[in-house]
Design a protein around this motif. Structure first.
Motif, PDB file in Angstrom:
ATOM      1  N   THR A 243      66.148 -15.452  28.538  1.00 29.37           N
ATOM      2  CA  THR A 243      65.803 -15.119  29.920  1.00 29.37           C
ATOM      3  C   THR A 243      66.864 -15.582  30.910  1.00 29.37           C
ATOM      4  OG1 THR A 243      64.558 -17.183  30.183  1.00 29.37           O
ATOM      5  CG2 THR A 243      63.332 -15.234  29.425  1.00 29.37           C
TER       6      THR A 243
ATOM      7  N   ARG B 170      60.809  -7.407  20.023  1.00 29.66           N
ATOM      8  CA  ARG B 170      59.696  -7.966  20.765  1.00 29.66           C
ATOM      9  C   ARG B 170      60.276  -8.716  21.968  1.00 29.66           C
ATOM     10  NH1 ARG B 170      57.570  -4.630  18.681  1.00 29.66           N
ATOM     11  NH2 ARG B 170      55.728  -4.569  17.351  1.00 29.66           N
TER      12      ARG B 170
ATOM     13  N   TRP C  39      59.524 -20.766  26.556  1.00 32.29           N
ATOM     14  CA  TRP C  39      59.536 -19.738  25.508  1.00 32.29           C
ATOM     15  C   TRP C  39      58.113 -19.483  25.010  1.00 32.29           C
ATOM     16  CZ3 TRP C  39      57.994 -19.496  20.382  1.00 32.29           C
ATOM     17  CH2 TRP C  39      58.343 -18.310  19.719  1.00 32.29           C
ATOM     18  N   ASP C  40      57.336 -20.549  24.818  1.00 33.94           N
ATOM     19  CA  ASP C  40      55.953 -20.392  24.351  1.00 33.94           C
ATOM     20  C   ASP C  40      55.139 -19.508  25.290  1.00 33.94           C
ATOM     21  OD1 ASP C  40      56.290 -21.986  22.087  1.00 33.94           O
ATOM     22  OD2 ASP C  40      55.723 -23.826  23.144  1.00 33.94           O
TER      23      ASP C  40
ATOM     24  N   LEU D 124      56.240 -16.923  26.973  1.00 37.43           N
ATOM     25  CA  LEU D 124      56.696 -15.535  27.026  1.00 37.43           C
ATOM     26  C   LEU D 124      55.747 -14.623  26.257  1.00 37.43           C
ATOM     27  CD1 LEU D 124      60.558 -15.915  26.462  1.00 37.43           C
ATOM     28  CD2 LEU D 124      59.378 -15.372  28.600  1.00 37.43           C
TER      29      LEU D 124
ATOM     30  N   PHE E  57      54.539  -7.545  28.893  1.00 37.09           N
ATOM     31  CA  PHE E  57      55.821  -7.874  29.529  1.00 37.09           C
ATOM     32  C   PHE E  57      55.908  -7.241  30.918  1.00 37.09           C
ATOM     33  CE2 PHE E  57      60.358  -7.092  30.386  1.00 37.09           C
ATOM     34  CZ  PHE E  57      60.866  -8.379  30.230  1.00 37.09           C
TER      35      PHE E  57
ATOM     36  N   ASN F  21      59.837 -11.571  23.397  1.00 36.26           N
ATOM     37  CA  ASN F  21      60.179 -12.995  23.336  1.00 36.26           C
ATOM     38  C   ASN F  21      61.289 -13.310  22.340  1.00 36.26           C
ATOM     39  OD1 ASN F  21      58.646 -12.519  21.064  1.00 36.26           O
ATOM     40  ND2 ASN F  21      57.355 -14.354  21.277  1.00 36.26           N
ATOM     41  N   TRP F  22      61.953 -12.262  21.825  1.00 38.62           N
ATOM     42  CA  TRP F  22      63.132 -12.481  20.995  1.00 38.62           C
ATOM     43  C   TRP F  22      64.397 -12.629  21.844  1.00 38.62           C
ATOM     44  CZ3 TRP F  22      62.637  -8.192  16.654  1.00 38.62           C
ATOM     45  CH2 TRP F  22      61.440  -8.387  15.937  1.00 38.62           C
TER      46      TRP F  22
ATOM     47  N   PHE G  81      66.290 -20.245  27.573  1.00 42.41           N
ATOM     48  CA  PHE G  81      64.896 -19.995  27.967  1.00 42.41           C
ATOM     49  C   PHE G  81      64.388 -20.949  29.050  1.00 42.41           C
ATOM     50  CE2 PHE G  81      65.152 -18.290  23.630  1.00 42.41           C
ATOM     51  CZ  PHE G  81      64.644 -17.010  23.826  1.00 42.41           C
TER      52      PHE G  81
ATOM     53  N   ALA H  18      54.482 -11.947  23.648  1.00 43.54           N
ATOM     54  CA  ALA H  18      54.954 -11.530  22.330  1.00 43.54           C
ATOM     55  C   ALA H  18      54.858 -10.025  22.148  1.00 43.54           C
ATOM     56  CB  ALA H  18      54.150 -12.239  21.236  1.00 43.54           C
TER      57      ALA H  18
END
Length: 474
Positions: A273, A267, A360-361, A363, A370, A269-270, A354, A365
């Motif tokens: 960045t 996924r 991160w929140d 990004l 994306f 957001n794993w 991140f 999922a």
């Protein structure tokens, strides 16, 4: 020359690049005799079993951290190919050992060459790394040697390689060179199952090189045809225009060779960045011009990779995509994984990879949300504060003063010799000594600040040279 063959001392012979380099050297046994340093505990290593008995090969049983072992390999050698050392991810888990092997090993090699009276005879080829210049996310994704050294946070490997490079470049040897290795494509990449796979940004870039071309380069530097202009320089190893990919493009190549799909097993957001490394090179063709070595493409690599992946692995990947995703998620949630940092609120690593927990929140999922970015392919180089194209032999104290001022510091001397230590002060007031060649052409700067990411924010405010690669936001 030693008789009718050059004696080449090779370190790292059991590693990915080293083993292919060894094979390439032995394929030219009419010109080269090889001494390969291998640790005694690796006597039964597949590489050792494969090549033992070759007339042109001598094993040197020892360790880079032992001067006596290194001296045994160096004595009488015409050239050293220093490929060995600890690399990530293992290097970052054992930082003290990494410094002993990578920095101590380089120091042992230089000392052995000098103490054996071979400083004017033995050539030293040192393999550096793209990690020395840290993450170069777009729009600063084009790089060249002389750009500022910048270490990603928690990257002990890059620290060790930077310090080792300085030892080599300031060794006083007549012939040395630092070749900064980029990402190496090798047949065993499909076996990599480590949380580091989640550290490399999807929208970051790499200019790749195959392990075969890297080995060919290393061995080609041993040939008599190498021009004298090649030595005492810094070069980026890269495959050129045809090997420049955005990371999400490369992930698809890799997944296709494995018979799977990137989106099915991960996924967005794993993956981090920022805070990794990788760039496209504005100057990698310079190395190809001096010591031609390129012969393989990305298509060649993917065919070789696909041919080496067992059919049962590809079959299972196609039949049970959910199992692949669960396996990757477990990896991301394990120690060293990005989701592990999130679950344990490891703010230091969350901020490094991140930007923040809030970032991160935000990004996506799911892959449908994306944004796949395509950075500019128009070459855009950083400002070095002086004429970076001028040969070091033509530089002067004026160039040093300009470069030092652009770094927010000053050149404290009044004479210029490319390989004689000169005195500088940095933007934060540290005094240090460094050769102009390393300072101007290697992109090294204050040794205190350069390998300490905690100093980077303060340097950004006072050091325009460094501020180009350490913006307020990324």
């Amino acid at each position: 020359m030693s008789g009718w063959q050059k004696i080449v001392f090779l370190t790292g012979a059991t590693g990915n690049m080293g083993r292919v380099t060894l094979a390439e050297l032995l394929a030219r046994s009419d010109r080269f005799r090889v001494r390969a340093l291998v640790r005694p505990e690796d006597r039964n290593h597949p590489v050792v079993r494969r090549f033992t008995g070759r007339a042109a090969l001598e094993w040197v049983w020892g360790d880079l951290t032992r001067y006596e072992d290194v001296l045994a390999g160096v004595t009488g050698a015409d050239q050293v190919l220093h490929i060995g050392g600890m690399v990530s991810p293992l290097a970052d888990r054992f930082p003290e050992l990494t410094m002993q092997v990578n920095v101590g090993g380089a120091r042992n090699i230089v000392d052995a060459i000098r103490r054996s009276g071979q400083a004017d005879h033995t050539a030293l080829v040192y393999i550096g790394t793209v990690a020395q210049t840290g993450h170069r996310n777009p729009p600063v994704h084009w790089g060249r040697t002389g750009d500022p050294i910048k270490i990603s946070r928690f990257d002990h490997y890059a620290v060790s390689k930077t310090e080792a490079e300085a030892i080599v470049a300031q060794s006083g040897l007549t012939r040395w060179v630092s070749l900064r290795q980029t990402g190496i494509l090798h047949p065993d990449m499909w076996k990599i199952h480590d949380p580091i796979v989640f550290h490399n940004p999807h929208n970051g870039v790499f200019e790749w090189i195959t392990v075969g071309d890297s080995a060919r380069l290393a061995v080609n530097t041993c040939e008599d045809a190498v021009p004298e202009a090649f030595w005492r320089g810094f070069y980026n190893i890269g495959g050129g225009e045809r090997m420049r990919l955005v990371n999400h493009q490369f992930s698809r190549h890799l997944a296709a060779a494995l018979g799977t799909d990137m989106q099915a097993s991960t996924r967005p957001n794993w993956t981090g960045t920022r805070n990794f490394h990788g760039q496209w090179y504005a100057d990698s063709d310079r190395l190809e011009h001096l010591v031609p070595f390129r012969s393989e493409t990305m298509d060649d690599f993917t065919r070789q990779l696909a041919a080496g992946v067992p059919g049962i692995v590809r079959l299972l990947a196609r039949m049970f995509p959910g199992a692949g995703r669960r396996r990757m998620e477990k990896l991301a949630r394990g120690p060293g994984g990005t989701l592990h940092w999130i679950a344990h609120d490891d703010r230091a690593r969350i901020d490094a990879y991140f930007g923040s927990r809030a970032a991160w929140d935000a990004l996506p999922a799911e892959w449908g949300d994306f944004v796949y970015r395509e950075p500019s392919r128009e070459v855009c180089c950083l400002d070095h504060g002086h004429d970076a194209d001028k040969p070091i032999e033509e530089c002067s104290t004026a160039d040093l003063k300009a470069a030092a001022a652009f770094r927010g510091g000053r050149f404290a001397g009044d004479a210029f010799e490319p390989d004689a230590p000169a005195r500088f002060a940095c933007a934060l007031g540290h005094d240090f000594s460094m050769t102009p060649r390393l300072y101007l052409k290697g992109g090294h700067w204050c040794p205190t600040c350069m390998t300490n990411p905690d100093s980077y924010d303060a340097n950004r405010a006072r050091n325009p040279f460094f501020a180009q690669v350490w913006p307020d936001t990324d």
